[in-house]
Design a protein around this motif. Sequence first.
Motif, PDB file in Angstrom:
ATOM      1  N   ALA A   4       0.861  -1.186   0.000  1.00  0.00           N
ATOM      2  CA  ALA A   4       0.000   0.000   0.000  1.00  0.00           C
ATOM      3  C   ALA A   4       0.894   1.231   0.000  1.00  0.00           C
ATOM      4  CB  ALA A   4      -0.883  -0.005   1.235  1.00  0.00           C
ATOM      5  N   ILE A   5       0.343   2.372  -0.436  1.00  0.00           N
ATOM      6  CA  ILE A   5       1.095   3.624  -0.277  1.00  0.00           C
ATOM      7  C   ILE A   5       0.536   4.312   0.950  1.00  0.00           C
ATOM      8  CG2 ILE A   5       2.075   5.551  -1.573  1.00  0.00           C
ATOM      9  CD1 ILE A   5       0.416   4.792  -3.916  1.00  0.00           C
ATOM     10  N   THR A   7       1.145   7.247   4.273  1.00  0.00           N
ATOM     11  CA  THR A   7       1.920   8.322   4.893  1.00  0.00           C
ATOM     12  C   THR A   7       2.695   7.702   6.064  1.00  0.00           C
ATOM     13  OG1 THR A   7       0.187   8.873   6.487  1.00  0.00           O
ATOM     14  CG2 THR A   7       0.152  10.083   4.411  1.00  0.00           C
ATOM     15  N   GLU A  10       0.213   6.931   8.789  1.00  0.00           N
ATOM     16  CA  GLU A  10      -0.590   5.725   8.535  1.00  0.00           C
ATOM     17  C   GLU A  10       0.265   4.478   8.755  1.00  0.00           C
ATOM     18  OE1 GLU A  10      -1.634   6.701   4.511  1.00  0.00           O
ATOM     19  OE2 GLU A  10      -3.587   7.562   5.062  1.00  0.00           O
ATOM     20  N   GLU A  34      -2.743  12.076  12.674  1.00  0.00           N
ATOM     21  CA  GLU A  34      -3.351  10.953  11.936  1.00  0.00           C
ATOM     22  C   GLU A  34      -2.905   9.595  12.460  1.00  0.00           C
ATOM     23  OE1 GLU A  34      -1.378  13.209  10.486  1.00  0.00           O
ATOM     24  OE2 GLU A  34      -2.823  14.606   9.624  1.00  0.00           O
ATOM     25  N   HIS A 165       4.014  13.201   6.905  1.00  0.00           N
ATOM     26  CA  HIS A 165       3.068  13.579   5.861  1.00  0.00           C
ATOM     27  C   HIS A 165       3.559  13.248   4.451  1.00  0.00           C
ATOM     28  CE1 HIS A 165       0.743  16.646   8.568  1.00  0.00           C
ATOM     29  NE2 HIS A 165       0.557  15.391   8.909  1.00  0.00           N
ATOM     30  N   SER A 166       4.538  12.359   4.331  1.00  0.00           N
ATOM     31  CA  SER A 166       4.933  11.896   3.000  1.00  0.00           C
ATOM     32  C   SER A 166       4.444  10.474   2.824  1.00  0.00           C
ATOM     33  CB  SER A 166       6.448  11.937   2.825  1.00  0.00           C
ATOM     34  OG  SER A 166       6.871  13.278   2.744  1.00  0.00           O
ATOM     35  N   MET A 167       4.099  10.136   1.585  1.00  0.00           N
ATOM     36  CA  MET A 167       3.630   8.779   1.307  1.00  0.00           C
ATOM     37  C   MET A 167       4.683   8.007   0.542  1.00  0.00           C
ATOM     38  SD  MET A 167      -0.281   9.543   0.086  1.00  0.00           S
ATOM     39  CE  MET A 167      -1.134   8.066   0.595  1.00  0.00           C
ATOM     40  N   SER A 168       4.861   6.751   0.906  1.00  0.00           N
ATOM     41  CA  SER A 168       5.683   5.857   0.101  1.00  0.00           C
ATOM     42  C   SER A 168       5.179   4.438   0.325  1.00  0.00           C
ATOM     43  CB  SER A 168       7.168   6.005   0.458  1.00  0.00           C
ATOM     44  OG  SER A 168       7.392   5.660   1.805  1.00  0.00           O
ATOM     45  N   GLU A 169       5.736   3.531  -0.465  1.00  0.00           N
ATOM     46  CA  GLU A 169       5.188   2.178  -0.484  1.00  0.00           C
ATOM     47  C   GLU A 169       5.554   1.394   0.782  1.00  0.00           C
ATOM     48  OE1 GLU A 169       4.341  -0.239  -4.208  1.00  0.00           O
ATOM     49  OE2 GLU A 169       6.341  -0.884  -3.615  1.00  0.00           O
TER      50      GLU A 169
ATOM     51  N   ARG B  22      -3.500  12.037  -3.897  1.00  0.00           N
ATOM     52  CA  ARG B  22      -3.602  10.618  -3.515  1.00  0.00           C
ATOM     53  C   ARG B  22      -4.138   9.776  -4.665  1.00  0.00           C
ATOM     54  NH1 ARG B  22      -4.233   9.505   2.782  1.00  0.00           N
ATOM     55  NH2 ARG B  22      -2.682  11.035   3.403  1.00  0.00           N
ATOM     56  N   GLN B  29       1.012   3.911  -8.808  1.00  0.00           N
ATOM     57  CA  GLN B  29       1.382   2.622  -8.223  1.00  0.00           C
ATOM     58  C   GLN B  29       0.790   1.485  -9.046  1.00  0.00           C
ATOM     59  OE1 GLN B  29      -0.436   1.288  -4.633  1.00  0.00           O
ATOM     60  NE2 GLN B  29       1.447   0.400  -3.825  1.00  0.00           N
ATOM     61  N   VAL B  35       6.293   5.368  -5.972  1.00  0.00           N
ATOM     62  CA  VAL B  35       5.712   6.689  -5.747  1.00  0.00           C
ATOM     63  C   VAL B  35       6.180   7.249  -4.418  1.00  0.00           C
ATOM     64  CG1 VAL B  35       3.564   7.993  -5.477  1.00  0.00           C
ATOM     65  CG2 VAL B  35       3.608   5.954  -6.908  1.00  0.00           C
ATOM     66  N   LYS B  36       6.507   8.530  -4.414  1.00  0.00           N
ATOM     67  CA  LYS B  36       6.661   9.244  -3.144  1.00  0.00           C
ATOM     68  C   LYS B  36       5.906  10.555  -3.248  1.00  0.00           C
ATOM     69  CE  LYS B  36      10.568   7.157  -0.952  1.00  0.00           C
ATOM     70  NZ  LYS B  36      11.829   7.353  -0.220  1.00  0.00           N
ATOM     71  N   LEU B  37       5.280  10.919  -2.145  1.00  0.00           N
ATOM     72  CA  LEU B  37       4.441  12.105  -2.152  1.00  0.00           C
ATOM     73  C   LEU B  37       4.677  12.851  -0.857  1.00  0.00           C
ATOM     74  CD1 LEU B  37       0.616  11.880  -2.810  1.00  0.00           C
ATOM     75  CD2 LEU B  37       1.464  12.863  -0.718  1.00  0.00           C
ATOM     76  N   SER B  38       4.739  14.158  -0.933  1.00  0.00           N
ATOM     77  CA  SER B  38       4.872  14.923   0.302  1.00  0.00           C
ATOM     78  C   SER B  38       3.848  16.039   0.316  1.00  0.00           C
ATOM     79  CB  SER B  38       6.280  15.505   0.418  1.00  0.00           C
ATOM     80  OG  SER B  38       6.368  16.215   1.630  1.00  0.00           O
ATOM     81  N   GLU B  39       3.047  16.034   1.354  1.00  0.00           N
ATOM     82  CA  GLU B  39       2.029  17.073   1.472  1.00  0.00           C
ATOM     83  C   GLU B  39       2.295  17.832   2.756  1.00  0.00           C
ATOM     84  OE1 GLU B  39      -1.372  14.406   3.710  1.00  0.00           O
ATOM     85  OE2 GLU B  39      -1.060  14.097   1.571  1.00  0.00           O
ATOM     86  N   HIS B  41      -0.063  19.722   5.626  1.00  0.00           N
ATOM     87  CA  HIS B  41      -1.340  20.270   6.070  1.00  0.00           C
ATOM     88  C   HIS B  41      -1.209  20.658   7.529  1.00  0.00           C
ATOM     89  CE1 HIS B  41      -1.662  15.815   6.368  1.00  0.00           C
ATOM     90  NE2 HIS B  41      -2.077  16.100   7.574  1.00  0.00           N
ATOM     91  N   PRO B  63      11.192  12.657  -1.311  1.00  0.00           N
ATOM     92  CA  PRO B  63       9.802  12.931  -1.673  1.00  0.00           C
ATOM     93  C   PRO B  63       9.594  14.353  -2.203  1.00  0.00           C
ATOM     94  CG  PRO B  63      10.053  13.036   0.717  1.00  0.00           C
ATOM     95  CD  PRO B  63      11.393  12.652   0.154  1.00  0.00           C
TER      96      PRO B  63
END
Lengths: 585, 192
Positions: A4-5, A7, A10, A34, A165-169, B22, B29, B35-39, B41, B63
């Motif tokens: 899953a991707i 944060t 999470e 979160e 707050h960054s998402m990765s696998e 997202r 994916q 994938v890498k993402l940085s938000e 909030h 990211p």
Amino acid sequence: MKKAILTGNEAIARGAYEHGVKVAAAYPGTPSTEILENITKYEDIYAQWSCNEKVALEVGIGSSLAGARTLVAMKHVGVNVAADPLMTFAYTGVNGGMVLISADDPGMHSSQNEQDNRLFARFAKVPLLEPSDSQEAKDFVGAALNLSEQFDVPVMLRTTTRIAHSMSEVTLGERVEEGLKPYHKASQKYVMIPAYARVRHQLLEEKLVELKQFSQESNLNRIEWGDREIGVITSGICYQYVKEALPDASCLKLGMPYPFPEKLVREFAAGVKKLYVVEELEPFLEEEVKVLGLEAVGKEIFPLTGEINASMILERIGGKEKPAPLTLKDYSLEEIPMRPPVMCAGCPHRGVFYILKKLDLIVTGDIGCYTLGCLPPLDSMDSCICMGASIGTALGMEKADPTLKGRVVAVIGDSTFFHSGLTGTLDVVYNLGSSTLIILDNRTTAMTGHQDHPGTGRTLKKEPGEPADLEGIVKALGIDRVVLADPLNLEEVERVVSQEIGVQESSVIIFRSPCALTVKEKDAPAQVNEECVYCTNCVDLGCPAMVNDTQSEEVRVTQEQCTGCGLCIQVCDFDAIEKAGEAGE
Amino acid sequence: MNNTINLLLAGVGGQGTILASRIIAYAAQCSGLTVKLSEIHGMAQRGGSVVTHLRMGDTIHSPLIEVGSADIILATEQLEAWRWLPYLRQGGKVIVNSQKISPVPVILGLKSYPLGILERLKENVPETFSLNALQLARESGNEKAANVVLLGLLASHMNFDRGCWQEALKAVLPAKILEANEKAFQRGYDFK
């Protein structure tokens, strides 16, 4: 293997689930919130919001004593509040494994300071783990709990905003039930009177020696040999920036930076020509390196404030230029208006600050959405230090300069009041203060995204309970004058505030109106009619649904954004603003 | 490095940029990319300028996108596209919603909202694609789906499998608003 991707937050929640955590507690705080919001999705874990971080950690201590694997989460400044139990819990040690999540905020995306809680780990003498992506965030929860049980000590897992707050696998695993460890009375371990604590402190020092040994051999720390010209010691998110900027350099990645793996660091330093340390905020690793008598370059070329990025590393260590940005025609930053955060359209805090400004009062502020009351055009907050500080600060001002009596008000939110406003209020009563305290009760913890608190009467698990009686609590603390008023009625706000600052005793005004974002039903929006003389009174409310068109000298209401709260109608002296649909009535 | 896609999403707090990012992350994916993402909030989300970094490719470390290296900027509000433009690389694309949201200094009449942003974007970046996402979202029956209209337009510029976008919408959006959002996505996808 399911992937899953996620944060970082999470992933930490998932880690708690997979590694048998039974109890989790927290107070909301960006960037940690979160974690508990996601943990609560797992039926196997009891999870709760506490009133504040100190209580959350104490609940965690009790849960650990009772033999459960436990996770407690908070933002960096939350650890200040929880520091009292933390410092001594390090002495007593645990029964069930205990991991404390500290979510730091370099760059202060949503905080009042950028303290580096790696120093807290060293100060409290608890082992420190630092993940550098979401997979590690999940895995390190397990590593922390194992360490905690193996060495009988709580463990800090420190993230930063870019991890949280960054998402990765992340590869998902199944839950492994750990069961409860039996509880045995052990007063010499858990009752910290001086005689017992002296023994425990000595024991802790011995544990730290063993933990250093562990850290030196653990796969949490690893050397990645590359080009031997440059060696970089780093941890957390900075590891990713180093790999991005200097993929060929040798790198020592510290997933467990404290206790510091001295032997490993010496081995690494001996294998490279020039040694660098890349870390955000404090020279935490750098000082450890230099204490070993090794030469290294760190804060000479990297800042002590804010975040680091790959471009910075490329330039300052790699000696390369950043990618050339576009050559932009007709582009100037001066021309682009800033877009600071703003109280939402319909926010019940707006009118109160509008009146506080009108009455020219000194306003000691606090932490929450309403802190935005310090920004123009409302511009009506004089101080904001930490959760709960508004009340004591107001009292202190009045005590220092009695002529300020009747000119100072403290402002605090409902969730913040339950967090740490009670003792301040009691202090005002006890010390015969005459402060006026305004509680902005919007029935939620708004700024972090609408979490429940004692005043909502709903737990994190959404169990219904009895909402805390705010008026009753304030009265019980000894405040005789408690006024409940409507913050969306400006006349009432002005009347009540003027009246209460005028009395010689301390008093509390509760302005109660739910956060505009939680109200599903909007009222008819406001609209400007032909009576408008462009006096711009309404603009001074700083409502994002108002547009001031200076070109055509007109104000307009953006209908989609307007909630129909009616403040602009109340401040207009020309009857030029009305509810849509009421025209000509 | 060579097949990495750097996508910067910019907008105003409350416009749904985080949700949009997202959906893209899931689609990437599903298409077999890392994938890498940085938000960010928290405080900034209250009507402030928000930006999300999305990086997709075989191997991704950081990211964060560095200044001057975004392949695409996707903006849900025109001033935000302009503000974050220095992040774009030479030869990059801009996909922008023509909506204007006045920041506080403009509401107060202290600053003016810069004029002709869409034209100036085009002048600087030949591959600028603007559309009225709010209008198209309304036509699809959900005003809040402007962000998904933009995703549709973005999808038409990327080579992810159409089925992956479908999956991603399903994975991220609540079931009750899925249909209106699928319509909104299609509107953006078909936009010329």
